[in-house]
Design an enzyme around this catalytic site. Sequence first.
Site, PDB file in Angstrom:
ATOM      1  N   LYS A  13       0.817  -1.220   0.000  1.00 47.21           N
ATOM      2  CA  LYS A  13       0.000   0.000   0.000  1.00 47.21           C
ATOM      3  C   LYS A  13       0.846   1.263   0.000  1.00 47.21           C
ATOM      4  CE  LYS A  13      -3.614  -2.645   0.378  1.00 47.21           C
ATOM      5  NZ  LYS A  13      -2.921  -3.903   0.584  1.00 47.21           N
ATOM      6  N   GLY A  43      -6.418 -14.235   4.066  1.00 49.09           N
ATOM      7  CA  GLY A  43      -6.556 -14.974   2.813  1.00 49.09           C
ATOM      8  C   GLY A  43      -6.008 -16.385   2.911  1.00 49.09           C
ATOM      9  N   TYR A  62      -2.366  -8.522   7.526  1.00 50.05           N
ATOM     10  CA  TYR A  62      -3.656  -9.101   7.887  1.00 50.05           C
ATOM     11  C   TYR A  62      -4.370  -9.637   6.654  1.00 50.05           C
ATOM     12  CZ  TYR A  62      -8.213  -9.888   9.830  1.00 50.05           C
ATOM     13  OH  TYR A  62      -9.375 -10.493  10.206  1.00 50.05           O
ATOM     14  N   GLU A  63      -4.262  -8.915   5.527  1.00 49.86           N
ATOM     15  CA  GLU A  63      -4.853  -9.428   4.292  1.00 49.86           C
ATOM     16  C   GLU A  63      -4.304 -10.817   3.972  1.00 49.86           C
ATOM     17  OE1 GLU A  63      -4.037  -6.729   1.193  1.00 49.86           O
ATOM     18  OE2 GLU A  63      -4.970  -4.982   2.160  1.00 49.86           O
ATOM     19  N   LEU A  64      -2.988 -10.951   4.110  1.00 52.79           N
ATOM     20  CA  LEU A  64      -2.347 -12.217   3.791  1.00 52.79           C
ATOM     21  C   LEU A  64      -2.795 -13.323   4.732  1.00 52.79           C
ATOM     22  CD1 LEU A  64      -0.311 -13.764   2.091  1.00 52.79           C
ATOM     23  CD2 LEU A  64       1.490 -12.962   3.629  1.00 52.79           C
TER      24      LEU A  64
END
Length: 541
Positions: free
Chosen positions: A383, A459, A454-456
Amino acid sequence: MNCRELPLTLWVLISVSTAESCTSRPHITVVEGEPFYLKHCSCSLAHEIETTTKSWYKSSGSQEHVELNPRSSSRIALHDCVLEFWPVELNDTGSYFFQMKNYTQKWKLNVIRRNKHSCFTERQVTSKIVEVKKFFQITCENSYYQTLVNSTSLYKNCKKLLLENNKNPTIKKNAEFEDQGYYSCVHFLHHNGKLFNITKTFNITIVEDRSNIVPVLLGPKLNHVAVELGKNVRLNCSALLNEEDVIYWMFGEENGSDPNIHEEKEMRIMTPEGKWHASKVLRIENIGESNLNVLYNCTVASTGGTDTKSFILVRKADMADIPGHVFTRGMIIAVLILVAVVCLVTVCVIYRVDLVLFYRHLTRRDETLTDGKTYDAFVSYLKECRPENGEEHTFAVEILPRVLEKHFGYKLCIFERDVVPGGAVVDEIHSLIEKSRRLIIVLSKSYMSNEVRYELESGLHEALVERKIKIILIEFTPVTDFTFLPQSLKLLKSHRVLKWKADKSLSYNSRFWKNLLYLMPAKTVKPGRDEPEVLPVLSES
């Protein structure tokens, strides 16, 4: 009357003896460690003259003759025409010569190793066949060493038999099947203060009364033999029969004087069961038309009747054999089909992505209609929009949406575009991933930051634990060290990873975009009409 018909055939005498006055056999095999002697035969027929010179010689391999005398070895003793070994050993193997005047006799001696795990050596066993209920006798005697023998024992299968006579043990009885086995006569004798033994073993096989065998021909009663004109053929007729039975060939009278038909000499051998196996061959040379479709009968005859089998020669073409040109053509076609199948499989493996995409386009298959999810893919990327990460950021938020959404009709979830500001970011990300069919991870050297961790993790949980989402890895810039990744993602890294190559991945028909579409869910593609077919140039730095 034939001698084999005499009542004496009812008596079987097995005399275990070494009483021959001289050694006449030219080739002799003996066992190490036992006394042994060689005796010249002429000495037993003529009176030895004291003044006659007698000499013994030995030859081993390429060595010259070496004269033997008592000084040669303490184990050797010479007595005129006799050469004694006390005992014979392995190194005594060789050729021995006895010379007297102008006469020479030769023996070839082979000394074999003793079987230390048995009371006899298998290579020194004599086989004998005895018919059941016939007279069976074993007598242990040794005339040459008789004066030196202290005692003699008879063993059956290496177990001593308790008999009354220890000097010359004897068995006399009518044979029974239980009498079958190995019988060993062991003579114990002393010489110069040493104890020696001499062993003689017979393998006794008890068989049925051979006079009661019903002769029978072996094989089918009718045989069609495929032949070629001008060739030769051998018709073999085999039978189990009695010794006095006969086996013969019969065929048409018109062929009786045919010079191309020959009966070969009958061959007979005795089987281990005591039966006679006979074989007689009819040889037909230079086969002609007159030899075809004619019965050639083989018959075995005995006092109890006859048995017959027949042979018929037929042309090979009549046997529906495959012609040579048809066989060759068939083999060529089979090889071509095999090559075509291998090539087809190879093409399918190499171009499986193109084939799958073509199949989706042809069937207009759509996997996204009934799964209840909103997005086709959630894009996880770095990001932080720093200068060194600018192209990676552009790829994630501009290039991927432009191609997948505008050109191929997919719907992506982009963090900066689809996450509502001010909300609970963690809960929002988790909810968006649950609503997505794929998780696209854009890998780079700086990927693992707090914003994407956290996305990782979310997922990976969906992919590896709940199996609700599939992960697509895109390596935007070359990464050599993946130690910064979680262990579970390293496992995924060992599988297929798409590598972005700016110079080769710009076209929508490039291998990169085809592989990405292959990993995306099947969906009806609605390409944008105004979209160019090539992306703007991006470097790999």
